[in-house]
Design an enzyme around this catalytic site. Structure first.
Site, PDB file in Angstrom:
ATOM      1  N   LYS B  81      -0.852  10.256  10.654  1.00  0.00           N
ATOM      2  CA  LYS B  81      -1.074   8.945  11.270  1.00  0.00           C
ATOM      3  C   LYS B  81      -2.577   8.703  11.372  1.00  0.00           C
ATOM      4  O   LYS B  81      -3.350   9.648  11.569  1.00  0.00           O
ATOM      5  CB  LYS B  81      -0.437   8.958  12.657  1.00  0.00           C
ATOM      6  CG  LYS B  81      -0.381   7.631  13.382  1.00  0.00           C
ATOM      7  CD  LYS B  81       0.318   7.816  14.737  1.00  0.00           C
ATOM      8  CE  LYS B  81       0.514   6.509  15.481  1.00  0.00           C
ATOM      9  NZ  LYS B  81       1.246   6.706  16.755  1.00  0.00           N
ATOM     10  N   SER B 156       4.960   3.550  17.510  1.00  0.00           N
ATOM     11  CA  SER B 156       3.782   3.119  16.786  1.00  0.00           C
ATOM     12  C   SER B 156       3.536   3.941  15.523  1.00  0.00           C
ATOM     13  O   SER B 156       2.758   3.518  14.676  1.00  0.00           O
ATOM     14  CB  SER B 156       2.551   3.201  17.687  1.00  0.00           C
ATOM     15  OG  SER B 156       2.267   4.552  18.021  1.00  0.00           O
ATOM     16  N   SER B 180       6.367   6.974  20.587  1.00  0.00           N
ATOM     17  CA  SER B 180       5.889   6.524  19.279  1.00  0.00           C
ATOM     18  C   SER B 180       6.241   7.431  18.099  1.00  0.00           C
ATOM     19  O   SER B 180       6.022   7.051  16.952  1.00  0.00           O
ATOM     20  CB  SER B 180       4.372   6.307  19.319  1.00  0.00           C
ATOM     21  OG  SER B 180       4.075   5.126  19.994  1.00  0.00           O
TER      22      SER B 180
END
Lengths: 537, 501
Positions: B81, B156, B180
């Site tokens: 990420k 997310s 997330s």
């Protein structure tokens, strides 16, 4: 600057905020080096100091230890736990947009520091200004409350290059460990402030927690000053903070100036503005810096990146056991053991390393005295009854005073000129003591001693051999001096006659001639004494 | 496109590499070309680090060809990420304020994986600064759900979820501050692990809300998860909130034997408004786990519903503080329009931050200001304490908790971007594990049809089962998940990924 008259209608209320940069190897929350002497901007930085994304603080254990030591030395309470908080504001020298500080759980709180101030009492209170000689100094002990002492990180420095349309930021200082000490408003004059600051500085230096250099900024103090009528117990509704003070002398001056300035406003029926003033050392006055007192909302909240600090009894006991002798204890001991005048003690106390050196010299002296008293059991060290000023034996009190004088004068001056500490000096305490012994025994004159000292300080070495090398041995041998005197008396009949006729001046002339005869190495005491004998019928 | 290496387990990939059936460079090239051809419309990557990945693969190959045992993850590609700082590789947090930011150092987890000679393919898309549950607050465009490109992958860690689901990387690092990782894992039909707070290092991971931020990953099975966890965990001297707790051999200790294991099912997690088929799948999974020998106990966590509210206060408070460093002075976006220092701040931040970041900064600043701090932040922390205690109590009775991960399947793409409340609703089943710092995983447990009237052609969309464990109880959640995956095939179902336009 404007001159304000002195007034006794009002008295001052002064509290301090003092920032001390702790002498840790690395910064408060990062491994970047802490070096206040670094001149090249942005050298002592890393990703944490510059607050790169993703960086996290890790509290410096040594900083915590030093802070706790200072807290203990200031008689503070150290709670079982403490925590860090974030204090938010935007400024280019503050990389994270917040400063990690301590809000409601400082490492230490509710302590005190006792200081001794001397009050000047006039002989009679009604006489406006007694002559200098009639002033009496009375010592008074004062307890200044320490509200709290907490850890935080320093900010960087904004630099504004002259004539250029931009500013620069140097982060060398950013993130350095800072101890903020806050006092109760219990100081009442510039002089008290100076004594308090000196004692506090000495304590911190004795602990090795900081070098507390006001000029370098490793100690910064900001007094909050207001004045009120004597006897009033509530705090005035305003206070004036003074910044930009870089010596204790200026702190004293700035406070006295502010007291006078504020008194004048109050006497005129006004109320001083709550402002931040700056000390202007050129004009010896304070100058308003900021009058807009924005109520800053720092949005404190507990620092989530750092766990709570815990102080176990064991840890604190260990610190107590490690506590070095502090200035107050040393003061008491020096007065008791060395019989020195207060001024000498205070001056010595101001330089921790010098007190160590001084005591090493004393221990050398004591060793000789012991040896000597073992050899001459019947000798009385302080026997002045014979009236003779010459003493072969070692006089401890005199030697200690000599040691103190030499430490505080020639030695301090030489060390300061080289910017070194006593421990780094070439001259060993043993040789230092040896020199004092030669002086006290009358083997060298005062001026010769200074020459010898210079050589010893530069190159080290035994004072006796230096004395010999330089041919400075003082002639104390009575027969040699008597021979010289005989010559002088024979050659200066007129002067002898004048002296006998009552002209004291001629005695000095004859001594001078004798000294010349002895190539400047005659012991003046012996010369005086023998000459007197020879001229007395 | 061949699926030769996509969806292979880490154990299989390890064997292929050790056997020299494939080189790390070949494997890396395979995933890179798969990304190149299939990620155009999915948009799961912000930055593909092709050059660096091939260099890293070469290093791994050299290591593999030298004698001795190879580290387990050596030569195996992964994605991260864009919250993880990668030295020399652009790291944006999906925000324009860091658009050109090249980190000067590696996050601790990235450098641990580097030491293992794992191969970083690139940086995945996400909600901007991880603010969101949809991926739609990214400054680099939405990520689409590989199961249905009209839908979101959840967030997310949107790009990491889509990337693993689409077979772009065997695993992808994510961050989980309020669900997330688990959200996208459930919605994308993959396994997602969020550790105990302090189990691994936050150092070098862009902070969202520091007291809840955790780093984990999305992957293909619990077995893989147990492997990866061993290599990224442990105390870090650079993160004072990591714990001095040894890292067990999670993979070696995996046990599918659930006899004697007590499992709590908190009734508050089956809340009003859940999609019925989602609840059905989760109930079926719980039944299956009971059939494996575990004892199922209905428990109650009565304060559960406060979690979202507490999160809605603590999260923006910490966000507002953590985002203060993006001031246009030392790195990141600096405005070109400033007349004075104040404008450097206001304009740089106004231009650089997205709407959701601004909303959270405003909320957090308000909540922390004098006069409101006690009413909001302090009270929220007190309730948080209650939640922590409530979990601690329940874990005296049971080993793990089973709950749905999300109350729904993948929502339609685009509905979150204009709906600031979306994230708070999507997070309600996952935030409490963050507030209490507990480990949790989400494992695929079947498919359910959406209730938004637009039924996709396939049987339905993935549903996730959440397994929450006590502090440091990673082994427990892995064992339950592992046992479940031994008797189910849901984690082996993968979408048909087409190249789109």
């Amino acid at each position: 600057m404007k001159e304000y008259p002195k007034s006794t209608e009002y008295c001052a209320v002064i509290g301090f905020e003092i920032h001390v940069e702790l002498a840790t190897k690395s910064k408060m929350f990062s491994p970047a080096p802490n070096n206040p002497d670094e001149k090249t901007p942005n050298t002592n930085i890393d990703e944490i100091v510059t607050a790169q994304p993703g960086t996290l603080p890790v509290a410096n254990k040594e900083a915590i230890r030093l802070a706790a030591m200072v807290g203990l030395a200031l008689n503070c309470k150290i709670d079982e736990w403490s925590k860090f908080d974030r204090k938010h504001y935007f400024y280019p020298d503050l990389p994270k947009g917040y400063q990690i500080s301590q809000y409601d759980q400082p490492i230490s709180r509710d302590g005190y520091l006792d200081i001794v101030v001397s009050d000047t009492l006039s002989a009679s209170s009604d006489s406006a200004s007694p002559p200098e000689g009639e002033k009496n100094k009375v010592l008074r002990s004062m307890r200044i409350g320490i509200t709290r002492a907490h850890l935080e990180e320093d900010a960087g420095k904004n630099v504004h290059p002259e004539g250029l349309p931009y500013s620069l930021v140097d982060y060398n200082r950013a993130g350095c460990a800072l101890l903020e000490i806050v006092t109760e408003p219990e100081i009442e004059s510039g002089e008290e402030a100076k004594i308090f600051l000196t004692e506090l500085r000495n304590i911190i230096r004795y602990l090795g927690a900081s070098d507390c250099d006001m000029e370098k900024g490793t100690m910064r103090c900001e007094p909050n000053i207001s004045v009120r009528k004597p006897g009033e117990t509530t705090l005035p509704k305003y206070k004036v903070e003074v910044k930009n003070i870089n010596s204790f002398k200026f702190a004293e001056a700035a406070i006295n100036y502010e007291i006078a300035r504020q008194t004048e406003i109050l006497k005129d029926g006004g109320i001083p503005k709550q402002v931040t003033m700056g000390w202007n050392e050129k004009d010896n006055c304070t100058v308003e810096q900021r009058s807009k007192e924005e109520a800053n909302d720092y949005r404190y909240f507990p620092e989530p990146d750092l766990p709570i600090l815990q102080f176990t009894k064991e840890y604190l006991n260990k610190l107590r056991a490690e506590m070095p002798e502090l200035p107050a204890q040393k003061r008491g001991r020096f007065k008791e053991e060395y019989n020195l005048p207060d001024a000498d003690v205070e001056n010595l106390l101001n330089w921790k390393e010098l007190t160590f050196y001084f005591e090493e010299v004393i221990s050398e002296i004591d060793e000789w005295i012991e040896q000597e008293s073992n050899g001459n059991n019947n000798h009385n060290n302080n026997d002045n009854s014979s009236g003779t000023p010459r003493r072969a034996e070692l006089d401890r009190n005199l030697l200690i005073k000599l040691a103190s004088n030499w430490c505080l004068q020639d030695f301090s001056a030489a060390l300061n000129a080289k910017l070194i500490n006593p421990a780094d000096a070439t001259i060993t305490p043993e040789n230092f003591a040896e020199l004092l012994k030669l002086i006290q025994q009358g083997k060298i004159s005062g001026s010769a001693a200074k020459q010898v000292f210079k050589v010893m300080f530069e190159k080290g070495g035994e004072p006796l051999s230096i004395v010999n090398d330089l041919g400075l041995t003082q002639v104390s041998d009575e027969s040699a001096i008597a021979a010289a005197l005989d010559k002088v008396i024979a050659a200066n009949e007129k002067a002898v006659a004048d002296y006998k006729a009552g002209q004291q001046k001629s005695f000095g002339f004859l001594v001078g001639m004798a000294m010349k005869e002895l190539k400047g190495k005659g012991n003046p005491q012996v010369i005086n004494e023998l000459l007197k004998k020879k001229l007395t019928p | 496109m061949t699926e030769e290496f996509a969806y292979k387990s880490l154990t299989e990939l390890r064997k292929l590499l050790d056997d020299k059936s494939v080189s790390s460079v070949e494997l890396t090239q395979y995933f890179l070309s798969r990304i190149k051809s299939l990620d155009k419309d999915l948009n799961s990557f912000i930055t593909v680090a092709e050059k660096e990945a091939l260099e890293q693969a070469k290093i791994a190959d050299d290591f593999i060809s030298s004698p001795g045992e190879n580290p387990f993850l050596c030569g195996i590609p992964y994605a991260a990420k864009d919250m993880f700082l990668t030295k020399g590789i652009r790291t944006t947090a999906a925000s324009k304020i860091l658009d050109q930011y090249i980190p000067p150092y590696d996050a601790t987890i990235i450098s641990k994986l580097k030491n293992e000679k794992a191969v970083l393919l690139g940086k995945t898309n996400q909600d901007q600064f991880a603010h969101g549950s949809s991926g739609e607050s990214s400054a680099y465009g939405f990520t689409l759900n590989p199961w249905d490109k009209t839908r979101m992958p959840a967030g997310s860690s949107s790009g990491s979820g889509a990337s693993v689901a689409a077979g772009f990387s065997p695993y992808a690092l994510g961050t989980d501050t309020g669900g997330s990782i688990r959200g996208p894992a459930a919605i994308c039909g993959v396994t997602g692990y969020k550790p105990t707070y302090g189990r691994n290092s936050r150092y070098g991971v862009i902070s969202m809300a520091s007291s809840m931020d955790t780093q984990g990953f999305l992957c293909l099975s619990v077995e893989d998860a147990a492997h990866i966890t061993e290599y990224i965990s442990g105390q870090d001297e650079k993160d004072a909130t990591t714990g001095p707790v040894e890292v067990p051999k999670y993979h070696k200790n995996l046990s599918a034997d659930l006899k004697g294991i007590k499992i709590g099912v908190p009734k508050e997690y089956f809340m009003e408004g859940m999609e019925p088929e989602v609840e059905q799948r989760v109930r079926e999974a719980i039944k299956q786990i009971e059939d494996l020998g575990a004892e199922i106990i209905e428990v109650s966590l009565p304060n559960t519903h406060y979690g979202q509210m507490v999160y809605a206060i603590i999260c923006p408070s910490e966000v507002s503080s953590n985002l203060a460093k993006y001031d246009g002075i030392r790195f990141g976006h600096t405005t070109k329009e400033a007349k004075d220092l104040m404008e450097v701040y206001t304009k740089s931040r106004a231009e650089g931050f997205g709407d959701e970041a601004k909303r959270r900064i405003m909320t957090g600043t308000y909540v922390l200001s004098a006069g409101y701090y006690d009413a909001y932040y302090k009270r929220a922390q007190k309730i948080r304490r209650l939640l922590v205690n409530e979990f601690a109590e329940v874990f005296k009775q049971v080993d793990v908790l089973l709950t749905p991960t999300q109350p729904n399947v993948a929502p339609k793409s685009g509905i979150a971007q204009n709906d600031p409340i979306f994230a708070y609703i999507a997070d309600r089943l996952v935030v409490n594990a963050n507030l209490a710092g507990l480990p949790a995983i989400s494992v695929p447990c079947g498919f359910a049809r959406p209730t938004d009237g637009d039924t996709p052609s396939m049987d339905g969309l993935p549903v996730g089962l959440q397994i929450i464990g006590p502090q440091w109880g990673e082994q427990k959640i892995f064992n339950v998940g592992y046992a479940y995956q031994q008797v189910t095939e849901w984690h082996k179902k993968h979408p048909e990924v087409s190249s789109g336009q």
